[in-house]
Structure formats: structure tokens, C-alpha cells
Design a protein around this motif. Structure first.
Motif, mmCIF file in Angstrom:
data_model
loop_
_atom_site.group_PDB
_atom_site.id
_atom_site.type_symbol
_atom_site.label_atom_id
_atom_site.label_comp_id
_atom_site.label_asym_id
_atom_site.label_seq_id
_atom_site.Cartn_x
_atom_site.Cartn_y
_atom_site.Cartn_z
ATOM 1 N N LEU A 26 0.833 -1.186 0.000
ATOM 2 C CA LEU A 26 0.000 0.000 0.000
ATOM 3 C C LEU A 26 0.873 1.242 0.000
ATOM 4 O O LEU A 26 1.952 1.259 0.589
ATOM 5 C CB LEU A 26 -0.917 0.017 1.231
ATOM 6 C CG LEU A 26 -2.074 -0.989 1.228
ATOM 7 C CD1 LEU A 26 -2.783 -0.967 2.578
ATOM 8 C CD2 LEU A 26 -3.060 -0.655 0.111
ATOM 9 N N GLN A 27 0.408 2.262 -0.691
ATOM 10 C CA GLN A 27 1.121 3.537 -0.719
ATOM 11 C C GLN A 27 1.281 4.061 0.700
ATOM 12 O O GLN A 27 0.311 4.204 1.444
ATOM 13 C CB GLN A 27 0.338 4.554 -1.550
ATOM 14 C CG GLN A 27 0.911 5.969 -1.552
ATOM 15 C CD GLN A 27 2.083 6.108 -2.498
ATOM 16 O OE1 GLN A 27 2.043 5.600 -3.615
ATOM 17 N NE2 GLN A 27 3.120 6.781 -2.062
ATOM 18 N N ASP A 28 2.508 4.327 1.092
ATOM 19 C CA ASP A 28 2.760 4.817 2.441
ATOM 20 C C ASP A 28 2.628 6.330 2.478
ATOM 21 O O ASP A 28 3.084 7.020 1.566
ATOM 22 C CB ASP A 28 4.165 4.402 2.883
ATOM 23 C CG ASP A 28 4.466 4.808 4.307
ATOM 24 O OD1 ASP A 28 3.560 4.675 5.149
ATOM 25 O OD2 ASP A 28 5.590 5.262 4.566
ATOM 26 N N VAL A 29 1.988 6.826 3.509
ATOM 27 C CA VAL A 29 1.888 8.269 3.730
ATOM 28 C C VAL A 29 2.472 8.549 5.100
ATOM 29 O O VAL A 29 1.964 8.075 6.112
ATOM 30 C CB VAL A 29 0.421 8.756 3.676
ATOM 31 C CG1 VAL A 29 0.353 10.253 3.945
ATOM 32 C CG2 VAL A 29 -0.195 8.438 2.325
ATOM 33 N N ASN A 30 3.573 9.305 5.144
ATOM 34 C CA ASN A 30 4.179 9.633 6.426
ATOM 35 C C ASN A 30 3.870 11.075 6.802
ATOM 36 O O ASN A 30 3.170 11.788 6.093
ATOM 37 C CB ASN A 30 5.698 9.374 6.387
ATOM 38 C CG ASN A 30 6.388 10.160 5.289
ATOM 39 O OD1 ASN A 30 5.933 11.229 4.898
ATOM 40 N ND2 ASN A 30 7.489 9.625 4.784
ATOM 41 N N LEU A 31 4.422 11.488 7.921
ATOM 42 C CA LEU A 31 4.119 12.825 8.418
ATOM 43 C C LEU A 31 4.657 13.903 7.487
ATOM 44 O O LEU A 31 4.069 14.975 7.352
ATOM 45 C CB LEU A 31 4.710 12.993 9.820
ATOM 46 C CG LEU A 31 4.169 14.143 10.657
ATOM 47 C CD1 LEU A 31 2.656 14.032 10.799
ATOM 48 C CD2 LEU A 31 4.829 14.168 12.012
ATOM 49 N N GLU A 32 5.769 13.633 6.825
ATOM 50 C CA GLU A 32 6.314 14.610 5.889
ATOM 51 C C GLU A 32 5.376 14.800 4.710
ATOM 52 O O GLU A 32 5.111 15.930 4.273
ATOM 53 C CB GLU A 32 7.695 14.163 5.412
ATOM 54 C CG GLU A 32 8.391 15.198 4.555
ATOM 55 C CD GLU A 32 9.861 14.878 4.368
ATOM 56 O OE1 GLU A 32 10.578 15.744 3.875
ATOM 57 O OE2 GLU A 32 10.286 13.761 4.721
ATOM 58 N N THR A 33 4.844 13.703 4.192
ATOM 59 C CA THR A 33 3.874 13.795 3.106
ATOM 60 C C THR A 33 2.636 14.546 3.562
ATOM 61 O O THR A 33 2.088 15.378 2.824
ATOM 62 C CB THR A 33 3.480 12.384 2.625
ATOM 63 O OG1 THR A 33 4.650 11.660 2.259
ATOM 64 C CG2 THR A 33 2.539 12.466 1.432
ATOM 65 N N ALA A 34 2.191 14.265 4.776
ATOM 66 C CA ALA A 34 1.020 14.956 5.310
ATOM 67 C C ALA A 34 1.257 16.449 5.381
ATOM 68 O O ALA A 34 0.388 17.254 5.031
ATOM 69 C CB ALA A 34 0.672 14.403 6.693
ATOM 70 N N PHE A 35 2.448 16.839 5.834
ATOM 71 C CA PHE A 35 2.761 18.263 5.924
ATOM 72 C C PHE A 35 2.682 18.923 4.546
ATOM 73 O O PHE A 35 2.081 19.985 4.379
ATOM 74 C CB PHE A 35 4.153 18.449 6.522
ATOM 75 C CG PHE A 35 4.602 19.884 6.568
ATOM 76 C CD1 PHE A 35 4.219 20.703 7.606
ATOM 77 C CD2 PHE A 35 5.400 20.411 5.571
ATOM 78 C CE1 PHE A 35 4.621 22.027 7.663
ATOM 79 C CE2 PHE A 35 5.799 21.730 5.604
ATOM 80 C CZ PHE A 35 5.415 22.537 6.656
ATOM 81 N N LEU A 36 3.302 18.300 3.561
ATOM 82 C CA LEU A 36 3.306 18.885 2.218
ATOM 83 C C LEU A 36 1.901 18.985 1.641
ATOM 84 O O LEU A 36 1.521 19.980 1.021
ATOM 85 C CB LEU A 36 4.209 18.061 1.302
ATOM 86 C CG LEU A 36 5.694 18.065 1.656
ATOM 87 C CD1 LEU A 36 6.459 17.094 0.768
ATOM 88 C CD2 LEU A 36 6.268 19.469 1.539
ATOM 89 N N GLU A 37 1.092 17.945 1.866
ATOM 90 C CA GLU A 37 -0.263 17.951 1.325
ATOM 91 C C GLU A 37 -1.161 18.953 2.048
ATOM 92 O O GLU A 37 -1.943 19.670 1.426
ATOM 93 C CB GLU A 37 -0.876 16.550 1.437
ATOM 94 C CG GLU A 37 -0.266 15.531 0.488
ATOM 95 C CD GLU A 37 -0.563 15.844 -0.962
ATOM 96 O OE1 GLU A 37 -1.630 16.429 -1.235
ATOM 97 O OE2 GLU A 37 0.261 15.516 -1.818
ATOM 98 N N LEU A 38 -1.035 19.019 3.363
ATOM 99 C CA LEU A 38 -1.917 19.901 4.135
ATOM 100 C C LEU A 38 -1.573 21.370 3.947
ATOM 101 O O LEU A 38 -2.418 22.231 4.114
ATOM 102 C CB LEU A 38 -1.830 19.545 5.617
ATOM 103 C CG LEU A 38 -2.488 18.212 5.996
ATOM 104 C CD1 LEU A 38 -2.097 17.802 7.406
ATOM 105 C CD2 LEU A 38 -4.008 18.293 5.884
ATOM 106 N N THR A 39 -0.321 21.666 3.580
ATOM 107 C CA THR A 39 0.064 23.068 3.394
ATOM 108 C C THR A 39 0.027 23.491 1.944
ATOM 109 O O THR A 39 0.118 24.682 1.651
ATOM 110 C CB THR A 39 1.501 23.308 3.927
ATOM 111 O OG1 THR A 39 2.416 22.449 3.255
ATOM 112 C CG2 THR A 39 1.563 23.060 5.418
#
Length: 316
Positions: free
Chosen positions: A295-308
Motif C-alpha cells: 500500500l502507498q505509504d503516507v508519512n508525516l512529511e507527506t502529510a505536511f506537504l499535502e496539508l500546506t
């Protein structure tokens, strides 16, 4: 334990902090995440009663920063990102000096200092000069200092800054240990992934604005969106990609050629499809050798980039 309401700090027309609403409960290990200049240090200094806000309110352990700053200082342990040490002091002398500053009775100072050193695993350095400590040990000594008076709340500004990988791991373990003792901890960092596995809640801040706040799993769920599967097959990937694109369970297929293990098919599943076993079975039935599936992994760094992304204009 910590609450801010419309907390704002302005320097002329520049907003270092913009209408911050934040609430931490007792026992929270809260990660305050954002790039340098995002407003993390400003927030922490206001909570530590070292900086007055332009307007808004903040409470620490139910005490207002305006009316009870002295009481708040007894309740918190504040560790700035850069702090001075007295190089000509030995570790135990250093802690006993600050224990005296906290007005801890002389008969108890050695006991309190030893307890703090033991908590941060520095007892073996008790008789060494402070100047002889490594960067990681100096950070742990700084943490021992703010623990001397047994504060309820810890405000830690970039405690892992400049540490090597081993020291970072040790610092994370120490923060978890302090949380298990019932401490409420606000820890800031601009290194995004390092807080994902230790904090029960995180807040993402940029340009003085809190963009997202909640449990790590909730933030990851926000950006995870529809399930995405990464598949690696033996041989040419084009026939497998073509087969998957025709499947009703699949929304789209792209190819990632940047992986070291070989090209991966990145398969976005259609709405409502949670189980990818059917498309794997179809590949096998058509004679494709499936090497890996994940499964595609989503980490906190990805979350930061997507949310901002797109939330704020770029700036310095």
C-alpha cells in the motif's frame, strides 16, 4: 493543561503568530511542526511568559499568562533551542546551582539533581566538566535542568536540533518516558518525520497560522485519500499496466521509475474499493509474475506537504 485563544503576535505589519487556537490535555505529547520562522518559538516563549502577545489569551494549567506569570513559571520546564552552560562547572555542580535558583532546600539539592540525572541517563557523567559533554549529552543535561523542580508541563523548543541519529533516538525515548510519568509535553521540530512515532497529537504551523491539528493517524487519513497500491512485476510493466487500467476497480495507473528495486506500478483504486486482492489475482491469472505488492505509504512529511499545499503563499 495548555490552551490558547486567538493568540496573536505582531511586529508592525508582520504577523509572527496569527489567531492561534490550541488545546493540550494532561499527558499529551504534542508535536509542534513547521519550518524555521513558522511561529513555533514565538508560541513557546509566550506560553513560558517570556514574551507578551499582541492580543489573545493563553492558559497553562488553568493560569492566565497575564495575571499569573509567576505561578506558571513554577509549573513549567522551558528548554530553548539554544541555551548556555557554564563550562567550568561539573555536571552535578551545574544542576545543584540551578536547584538553588529554583529555591530547592540545600539538603535536597543533591537528591533532586541525582534524580534528574538518573532520569536522563547521565549519572555516569556526574563528575565530568560540562564542557566535556557531547552535543547530545548537553541536550540531555539541559532537559535534566528543567526537570529539577518537577514541572507539570514541558515546553521544549527543537530539543533534537543538531543531534546525530543515535542521539535523536535517545531523545525520543526520553520524551516517551517523561510522557509515561504524566508530563504534558509540547515539543517543536522542523524535522517532520521524527515526531510521527512518539507524539499522540501534532499541530502543523506555517507563517504563524495553525493549518492542521489532531492525532497523527487522523492527519495521515486526511491526505491518504483513496487507497493506492504499488505493484512490481517481472519483465515489462506496460502489459500489466494496460491490464490494470481496464479493470473496473482501478481509477488510474502510473509508473514510478525512481525506486531502487525497479519500476513500480502505482495503482489508484476506484471509489469504494478497499481490497486490492482482485486486481492481483487478475494479474496472476493473465500470466504476470507479481514480485511485490504494498500500500502507498503516507508519512508525516507527506502529510505536511499535502496539508500546506496551496494554503499559504510562498514566503520566507
Amino acid at each position: 493543561m495548555i490552551e490558547t485563544i486567538d493568540l496573536t503576535k505582531k511586529y508592525g505589519d508582520f504577523s509572527a503568530l496569527e489567531a492561534l487556537d490550541l488545546k493540550l490535555e494532561q499527558g499529551d505529547l504534542f508535536g509542534f511542526i513547521g519550518p524555521n520562522g513558522a511561529g513555533k518559538t514565538t508560541t513557546i516563549r509566550i506560553l513560558a511568559t517570556l514574551l507578551a502577545p499582541s492580543w489573545g489569551e493563553a492558559y497553562v494549567c488553568g493560569q492566565s499568562i497575564y495575571t499569573h506569570p509567576r505561578e506558571i513559571r513554577h509549573l513549567i520546564g522551558y528548554m530553548p533551542d539554544i541555551f548556555g552552560v557554564y563550562d567550568d562547572m561539573r555536571v552535578m555542580e551545574y544542576l545543584e546551582f540551578f536547584a538553588a535558583a529554583y529555591r530547592i532546600d540545600g539538603a535536597k539539592r543533591r537528591e533532586v539533581a541525582e534524580r534528574s540525572l538518573d532520569l536522563v541517563d547521565l549519572m555516569f557523567k556526574r563528575n565530568e566538566l560540562v564542557t566535556s559533554l557531547s552535543r547530545g549529552m548537553t541536550q540531555r543535561l539541559g532537559l535534566a535542568r528543567v526537570l529539577l523542580h518537577d514541572p507539570q508541563v514541558l515546553l521544549l523548543d527543537e530539543p533534537a536540533s543538531g543531534l546525530d541519529p543515535r542521539a535523536r533516538i535517545e531523545m525520543r525515548g526520553l520524551l516517551k518516558r517523561l510522557q509515561s510519568l504524566g508530563k504534558t509535553i509540547l515539543v517543536s521540530s522542523h524535522i517532520l518525520p521524527e515526531l510521527a512515532d512518539i507524539c499522540n497529537r501534532v499541530g502543523i504551523i506555517e507563517h504563524g497560522r495553525l493549518l492542521a491539528c489532531g492525532e497523527v493517524s487522523d492527519l495521515l487519513a486526511q491526505v491518504r485519500g483513496r487507497p493506492t497500491v504499488r505493484i512490481r512485476v517481472a519483465g515489462e510493466h506496460a502489459p500489466a499496466a494496460s491490464l490494470l487500467e481496464r479493470a473496473e476497480e482501478v481509477l488510474g495507473v502510473t509508473v514510478d521509475t525512481s525506486t531502487t528495486e525497479g519500476d513500480e506500478l502505482v495503482v489508484a483504486l476506484a471509489d469504494g474499493v478497499e481490497n486490492h486482492s482482485a486486481i492481483i489475482a487478475r494479474l496472476v491469472a493473465e500470466g504476470h509474475e507479481v514480485l511485490t505488492v504494498r500500500l502507498q505509504d503516507v508519512n508525516l512529511e507527506t502529510a505536511f506537504l499535502e496539508l500546506t499545499r496551496g494554503r499559504l503563499s510562498s514566503g520566507t
